[in-house]
Design a protein around this motif. Structure first.
Motif, short mmCIF file in Angstrom:
data_model
loop_
_atom_site.label_atom_id
_atom_site.label_comp_id
_atom_site.label_asym_id
_atom_site.label_seq_id
_atom_site.Cartn_x
_atom_site.Cartn_y
_atom_site.Cartn_z
N ARG A 77 -0.83 -13.15 -3.79
CA ARG A 77 -2.28 -13.20 -3.97
C ARG A 77 -3.01 -12.73 -2.72
O ARG A 77 -4.04 -12.03 -2.80
N PHE A 78 -2.49 -13.11 -1.55
CA PHE A 78 -3.07 -12.67 -0.28
C PHE A 78 -3.05 -11.15 -0.17
O PHE A 78 -4.06 -10.51 0.16
N LEU A 79 -1.91 -10.55 -0.47
CA LEU A 79 -1.78 -9.10 -0.39
C LEU A 79 -2.68 -8.42 -1.43
O LEU A 79 -3.34 -7.42 -1.13
N ALA A 80 -2.71 -8.97 -2.63
CA ALA A 80 -3.54 -8.38 -3.69
C ALA A 80 -5.01 -8.41 -3.30
O ALA A 80 -5.76 -7.46 -3.57
N GLY A 81 -5.44 -9.48 -2.65
CA GLY A 81 -6.83 -9.57 -2.22
C GLY A 81 -7.20 -8.47 -1.24
O GLY A 81 -8.29 -7.88 -1.33
N HIS A 82 -6.30 -8.18 -0.31
CA HIS A 82 -6.58 -7.13 0.66
C HIS A 82 -6.48 -5.74 0.02
O HIS A 82 -7.19 -4.81 0.44
N LEU A 83 -5.64 -5.59 -0.98
CA LEU A 83 -5.59 -4.32 -1.69
C LEU A 83 -6.89 -4.10 -2.47
O LEU A 83 -7.41 -2.97 -2.52
N ARG A 84 -7.43 -5.14 -3.06
CA ARG A 84 -8.72 -5.01 -3.75
C ARG A 84 -9.82 -4.63 -2.75
O ARG A 84 -10.70 -3.81 -3.07
N ALA A 85 -9.78 -5.24 -1.58
CA ALA A 85 -10.77 -4.89 -0.56
C ALA A 85 -10.64 -3.43 -0.16
O ALA A 85 -11.65 -2.74 0.04
N ALA A 86 -9.40 -2.94 -0.08
CA ALA A 86 -9.18 -1.52 0.25
C ALA A 86 -9.68 -0.62 -0.87
O ALA A 86 -10.18 0.48 -0.62
N GLN A 87 -9.55 -1.08 -2.11
CA GLN A 87 -10.09 -0.30 -3.24
C GLN A 87 -11.61 -0.18 -3.14
O GLN A 87 -12.18 0.89 -3.40
N GLN A 88 -12.25 -1.27 -2.75
CA GLN A 88 -13.71 -1.26 -2.68
C GLN A 88 -14.24 -0.32 -1.61
O GLN A 88 -15.37 0.18 -1.71
N THR A 89 -13.43 -0.08 -0.58
CA THR A 89 -13.85 0.82 0.50
C THR A 89 -13.22 2.20 0.38
O THR A 89 -13.34 3.02 1.29
N GLY A 90 -12.55 2.46 -0.75
CA GLY A 90 -12.00 3.79 -1.00
C GLY A 90 -10.75 4.12 -0.21
O GLY A 90 -10.37 5.29 -0.11
N GLN A 91 -10.06 3.11 0.33
CA GLN A 91 -8.85 3.38 1.11
C GLN A 91 -7.62 3.56 0.24
O GLN A 91 -6.63 4.15 0.68
N VAL A 92 -7.65 3.01 -0.97
CA VAL A 92 -6.54 3.18 -1.91
C VAL A 92 -7.10 3.54 -3.27
O VAL A 92 -8.31 3.39 -3.53
N ASP A 93 -6.25 3.98 -4.16
CA ASP A 93 -6.61 4.39 -5.51
C ASP A 93 -7.33 3.24 -6.23
O ASP A 93 -6.78 2.14 -6.36
N PRO A 94 -8.56 3.47 -6.70
CA PRO A 94 -9.30 2.39 -7.36
C PRO A 94 -8.70 1.98 -8.70
O PRO A 94 -9.05 0.93 -9.23
N ASP A 95 -7.80 2.80 -9.24
CA ASP A 95 -7.23 2.50 -10.55
C ASP A 95 -5.92 1.73 -10.49
O ASP A 95 -5.39 1.32 -11.52
N LEU A 96 -5.37 1.53 -9.29
CA LEU A 96 -4.10 0.81 -9.23
C LEU A 96 -4.30 -0.67 -9.56
O LEU A 96 -5.38 -1.22 -9.38
N ASP A 97 -3.27 -1.29 -10.07
CA ASP A 97 -3.30 -2.72 -10.38
C ASP A 97 -2.87 -3.48 -9.14
O ASP A 97 -1.69 -3.52 -8.80
N ALA A 98 -3.84 -4.10 -8.45
CA ALA A 98 -3.57 -4.71 -7.15
C ALA A 98 -2.49 -5.80 -7.20
O ALA A 98 -1.59 -5.81 -6.36
N PRO A 99 -2.52 -6.72 -8.18
CA PRO A 99 -1.46 -7.75 -8.20
C PRO A 99 -0.07 -7.15 -8.40
O PRO A 99 0.90 -7.61 -7.78
N THR A 100 0.03 -6.12 -9.25
CA THR A 100 1.34 -5.50 -9.49
C THR A 100 1.83 -4.78 -8.25
O THR A 100 3.02 -4.88 -7.88
#
Length: 219
Positions: free
Chosen positions: A137-160
Motif C-alpha cells: 500500500r505504501f508503494l502504491a501510494g507513491h506510485l499514484r503520486a507519481a502518476q499525478q505529477t506525470g512521472q509514470v504512466d497514468p494508466d498503470l494499475d498502481a497496486p498491481t
C-alpha cells in the motif's frame, strides 16, 4: 525495594531472541526452550509472556516488521535524496535487498517465516501478511503520486505494479541468498526496472539526466 520489570522490554528481548534463531538456524529450531536459552531466561518466563508457540511466532513477526521499517527509514535518510515518489520507492526497495549484513539478516529471517508457512498455513492467516500488505500500500501510494505529477504512466494499475515491484525485490533477495548473483547485480536489475517505470532519462531524485545504460545503478 523489589526491582521493577519492564514487561514490554522483556517481551521484546524474548521475541528478538527467536528472530536471531530464525536468521541463523531457521524457525524449525526455534522451540520455546531454545528461545529461552537464546534470551538467557527461563522457559517458564517465555511461557509467561507468550502462552503458545504460535503467539511467540506472531509476536516476534511484529518485531521483525518494526526492524524492517527502521531499516527502510534509515536507508532513505542515508541516501540523502529529495523525498520524491521515485526516491521513496527506490529507497524502500533497495533497503530490502540483501546487500549488507543487516539486510541479509532481515531477508533470511523473513525467508524462515515463509518456509514455516508452507507447513503451518494458519500462521499466514493470523496476521502473517500484515507488514507486506502495508508495504504494498505504501508503494502504491507513491506510485499514484507519481502518476499525478506525470512521472509514470497514468494508466498503470498502481497496486498491481507495487505488488510486482515487491515480488521482484523479494525474488532478487532470494537469488542473492542462494548465490545466484551478488547484491550489486540484484541492485542493477531492480534499478533497470525502476528506470523503465519512471523513465530512464531521470535520476532517482526526479531530476533530468542523460540517458543511461541498462546496467547502470542509481543514484
Amino acid at each position: 525495594m523489589p526491582k521493577r520489570v519492564d514487561h514490554d522490554l522483556r517481551r521484546r528481548e524474548i521475541g528478538e531472541a527467536l528472530l536471531r534463531i530464525a536468521s541463523t538456524r531457521g524457525l524449525q529450531a526455534a522451540s520455546m526452550r531454545e528461545v529461552a536459552a537464546e534470551a538467557g531466561v527461563s522457559l517458564r518466563l517465555v511461557q509467561y509472556y507468550f502462552h503458545t508457540k504460535q503467539e511467540l511466532l506472531l509476536g516476534a513477526l511484529a518485531y521483525l516488521g518494526e526492524q524492517l521499517s527502521a531499516r527502510v527509514e534509515a536507508h532513505i535518510r542515508a541516501l540523502g535524496l529529495p523525498p520524491t515518489p521515485r526516491s521513496l520507492v527506490y529507497g524502500t526497495l533497495t533497503a530490502i535487498l540483501p546487500t549488507d549484513a543487516e539486510s541479509r539478516r532481515l531477508t533470511r529471517t523473513y525467508a524462515a517465516y515463509y518456509t514455516l508457512v508452507l507447513d503451518e498455513p494458519q500462521l499466514a492467516a493470523d496476521h502473517g501478511t500484515g507488514y507486506p500488505d502495508a508495504l504494498e500500500r505504501f508503494l502504491a501510494g507513491h506510485l499514484r503520486a507519481a502518476q499525478q505529477t506525470g512521472q509514470v504512466d497514468p494508466d498503470l494499475d498502481a497496486p498491481t505494479v507495487a505488488a510486482g515491484l515487491l515480488a521482484l525485490t523479494n525474488g532478487l533477495g532470494s537469488s542473492v541468498l542462494g548465490g545466484q548473483r551478488d547484491g550489486d547485480a540484484a541492485l542493477a536489475i531492480l534499478t533497470y526496472h525502476l528506470d523503465r517505470l519512471f523513465g530512464g532519462d531521470h535520476h532517482v531524485d526526479g531530476s533530468r539526466a542523460e540517458p543511461r545504460g541498462v546496467g547502470t545503478v542509481a543514484p
